[in-house]
Design an enzyme around this catalytic site. Structure first.
Site, PDB file in Angstrom:
ATOM      1  N   HIS A   8       0.818  -1.217   0.000  1.00 42.63           N
ATOM      2  CA  HIS A   8       0.000   0.000   0.000  1.00 42.63           C
ATOM      3  C   HIS A   8       0.851   1.265   0.000  1.00 42.63           C
ATOM      4  O   HIS A   8       1.946   1.301   0.557  1.00 42.63           O
ATOM      5  CB  HIS A   8      -1.035   0.002   1.127  1.00 42.63           C
TER       6      HIS A   8
ATOM      7  N   ASP B 183      -0.261   4.299   1.102  1.00 38.54           N
ATOM      8  CA  ASP B 183      -0.553   5.244   2.183  1.00 38.54           C
ATOM      9  C   ASP B 183       0.209   4.870   3.449  1.00 38.54           C
ATOM     10  O   ASP B 183       0.652   3.736   3.631  1.00 38.54           O
ATOM     11  CB  ASP B 183      -2.062   5.290   2.464  1.00 38.54           C
TER      12      ASP B 183
ATOM     13  N   ASP C 217       6.371   0.121   6.650  1.00 42.86           N
ATOM     14  CA  ASP C 217       4.931  -0.061   6.457  1.00 42.86           C
ATOM     15  C   ASP C 217       4.397   1.036   5.577  1.00 42.86           C
ATOM     16  O   ASP C 217       4.027   2.085   6.058  1.00 42.86           O
ATOM     17  CB  ASP C 217       4.236  -0.067   7.830  1.00 42.86           C
TER      18      ASP C 217
ATOM     19  N   GLU D 220      -5.123   1.646   2.955  1.00 49.10           N
ATOM     20  CA  GLU D 220      -5.094   0.432   3.775  1.00 49.10           C
ATOM     21  C   GLU D 220      -5.184   0.788   5.245  1.00 49.10           C
ATOM     22  O   GLU D 220      -5.900   0.151   6.015  1.00 49.10           O
ATOM     23  CB  GLU D 220      -3.804  -0.352   3.495  1.00 49.10           C
ATOM     24  N   GLU D 221      -4.458   1.806   5.644  1.00 50.24           N
ATOM     25  CA  GLU D 221      -4.396   2.172   7.068  1.00 50.24           C
ATOM     26  C   GLU D 221      -5.742   2.669   7.583  1.00 50.24           C
ATOM     27  O   GLU D 221      -5.979   2.705   8.782  1.00 50.24           O
ATOM     28  CB  GLU D 221      -3.317   3.231   7.308  1.00 50.24           C
TER      29      GLU D 221
ATOM     30  N   ASP E  84       0.893 -10.116   0.081  1.00 50.26           N
ATOM     31  CA  ASP E  84       0.700  -8.763   0.599  1.00 50.26           C
ATOM     32  C   ASP E  84       1.548  -8.624   1.860  1.00 50.26           C
ATOM     33  O   ASP E  84       2.191  -9.583   2.296  1.00 50.26           O
ATOM     34  CB  ASP E  84      -0.790  -8.552   0.910  1.00 50.26           C
TER      35      ASP E  84
ATOM     36  N   HIS F 162       4.009   2.393  12.871  1.00 47.48           N
ATOM     37  CA  HIS F 162       2.957   3.264  13.425  1.00 47.48           C
ATOM     38  C   HIS F 162       3.472   4.108  14.614  1.00 47.48           C
ATOM     39  O   HIS F 162       2.702   4.819  15.243  1.00 47.48           O
ATOM     40  CB  HIS F 162       1.697   2.483  13.863  1.00 47.48           C
TER      41      HIS F 162
HETATM   42 ZN   LIG Z   1       0.669  -1.668   6.302  1.00 45.31          ZN
END
Ligand SMILES: [Zn+2]
Length: 466
Positions: free
Chosen positions: A94, A96, A130, A164-165, A190, A435
């Site tokens: 992803h 984002d 990520d 996705e987030e 993925d 994150h």
């Molecule tokens: Zn992710």
């Protein structure tokens, strides 16, 4: 593990430096998507457009060879046509990232989060693990293969989600488009697991943990209504008090634990490489299923989450003022449903342990655990394990149940084999930085990630039909 950890770019895998530069370019574009399904506001749409343009600039051969369409809000679905139509493959990452607080320095960031600083053998910044790191190594692998004259034997789909987030709609839209065309990816890869250091107590080397399923999610609201009134004359039992009793009951009666086949396979794979007291136990995981299921939850929250459904109390609501009785008290439970269990089992358990009709239990959002993808003995699983061996020769590859939710869960509907794995090395600190502050990926690992995708794409499973 005999290999020295890369401490400078000079020691890193040769493909790492180019990937690091591409990653830096993409990290500098802060692709934070807002929640919801509404079209992106113009300023955000502009950021995603810039991100797409940067991808096209870094990977001209991929974008020239592929048909490209936009899915959902700013998701990209690319198709590189193969020479035969069967066994299409879908590789996902992803675009984002999660936001960073305004005052990122106070959060403890060593480098500006959207700078992509290259220092100490690493690329630093939001999204490096990520999931832009995975996006870059995948595209670097394809670009270099195309440059060398390779072309895919099978159709290769690339899906780059844009929200996705935020559990947003771009992956859902892509899956709907593929379904409409009757396309069933034979293999899907993925994000999810990683080449993890310090993954298990007693395991010295890295473990390539490949998600072969993921837990489901149920968000539940517990609500208690009461008459309210003045704080000077409270009733014997108030709405928050009744709700509090329910929450204590939920925490006091954990969901039943059991060891899923995938966890057994994981433990059996890891055991030969372990040192310490867990080794003899995990070696016999299959016959010790019952005892392990009851012991593991006592060894910490990660192991507990591995063997059962969990319920986390998240939001709480009560009275709006310090001298007003609540007419309504509400708590949100974020439950992760174990593979082998179901949304219904989860709700039934909650209602039973709460055992109080005054507490209403309402399901706000639910998705079942994902189907289990084939592992040992399946050609697709073996292709992943071979690609790990080619890129991280000292890593032991094992399947696991992923505990977070990913875009991959939407794809399981149309694909029989969905795996969740990023070929990037992550120690414990790096995993915690996802994150959070100080997200970073090593340049060496980026090079190995490129190697992983090159090996996967050119291996026999994805090669021409025999
Ligand atoms: Zn992710």
């Amino acid at each position: 593990m005999r290999r020295k950890k890369a401490s400078s770019a000079a020691e890193a895998h040769p493909a790492g430096l180019a990937a690091a530069q591409h990653l830096q370019t993409l990290v500098r574009i802060p692709t934070v998507a807002p929640p919801g399904d509404a079209p992106l506001p113009p300023e955000v749409a502009e950021i995603f457009a810039r991100h797409r343009a940067a991808m096209e600039e870094c990977y001209p051969r991929v974008f020239a060879a592929a048909s490209v369409e936009t899915v959902g809000r700013a998701g990209l679905l690319l198709r590189l046509p193969g020479t035969v139509a069967d066994r299409p493959v879908m590789l996902m990452a992803h675009q984002d990232v999660v936001p960073v607080p305004q005052d990122w320095e106070a959060e403890g960031w060593e480098f500006p989060p959207f700078d992509g600083t290259i220092a100490d053998g690493h690329v630093h910044g939001r999204g490096t693990l990520d999931d832009k790191g995975a996006l870059v190594v995948l595209l670097d692998a394809l670009e270099s293969l195309l440059e060398g004259g390779w072309s895919p034997a099978r159709d290769v789909y690339l899906l780059f989600g844009a929200d996705e987030e935020q559990h947003g709609p771009s992956a859902v839209a892509a899956v709907a488009a593929l379904e409409e065309r009757g396309i069933e990816p034979w293999l899907v890869l993925d994000e999810g697991g990683a080449v993890a250091l310090e993954a298990f107590p007693g395991l010295k080397g890295p473990a390539a943990v490949i998600g072969a399923s993921e837990k489901g999610i149920v968000t539940v609201e517990l609500v208690v209504e009461s008459l309210g009134g003045h704080a000077s004359t409270p009733p014997r039992e108030s709405a928050p008090g009744i709700l509090g009793g329910a929450l204590v009951a939920v925490e006091g009666s954990p969901f039943p634990s059991s060891l899923h086949d995938l966890s057994v396979e994981m433990f059996e794979g890891i055991a030969p490489h372990l040192r310490g007291p867990l080794k003899p136990l995990l070696r016999r995981a299959r016959s010790l299923r019952g005892p392990l299921a009851s012991v593991l939850p006592r060894l910490g929250p990660e192991l507990a989450a591995m063997v059962r459904t969990t319920a986390a109390i998240t939001m709480l609501e009560g009275s709006p003022a310090q001298n007003v009785l609540a007419t309504r008290a509400k708590a949100t439970l974020n439950c992760r449903v174990a593979v082998g269990s179901s949304v219904e089992d989860t709700v039934t358990h909650l209602v039973a342990v709460i055992g109080d009709e005054r507490v209403s239990v309402e399901v706000i959002e639910a998705s079942e655990p994902s189907p289990v993808s084939p592992t040992e003995g399946d050609e697709r699983w073996d292709a992943l394990v071979d690609a790990v061996a080619a890129s991280y020769p000292d890593a032991v590859a094992v399947p696991y149940v992923m505990m977070a939710a990913s875009d991959a869960r939407h794809v399981a509907r149309i694909a029989p084999a969905v795996y969740r794995f990023s070929p990037l090395l992550m120690d414990k600190k790096q995993r915690e930085a996802i994150h959070g502050p100080n997200e970073k990926v090593s340049i060496d690992s980026l090079g190995r990630g490129v190697e992983f995708y090159r090996a996967l794409l050119t291996g026999p499973a994805l090669g021409p039909a025999a």
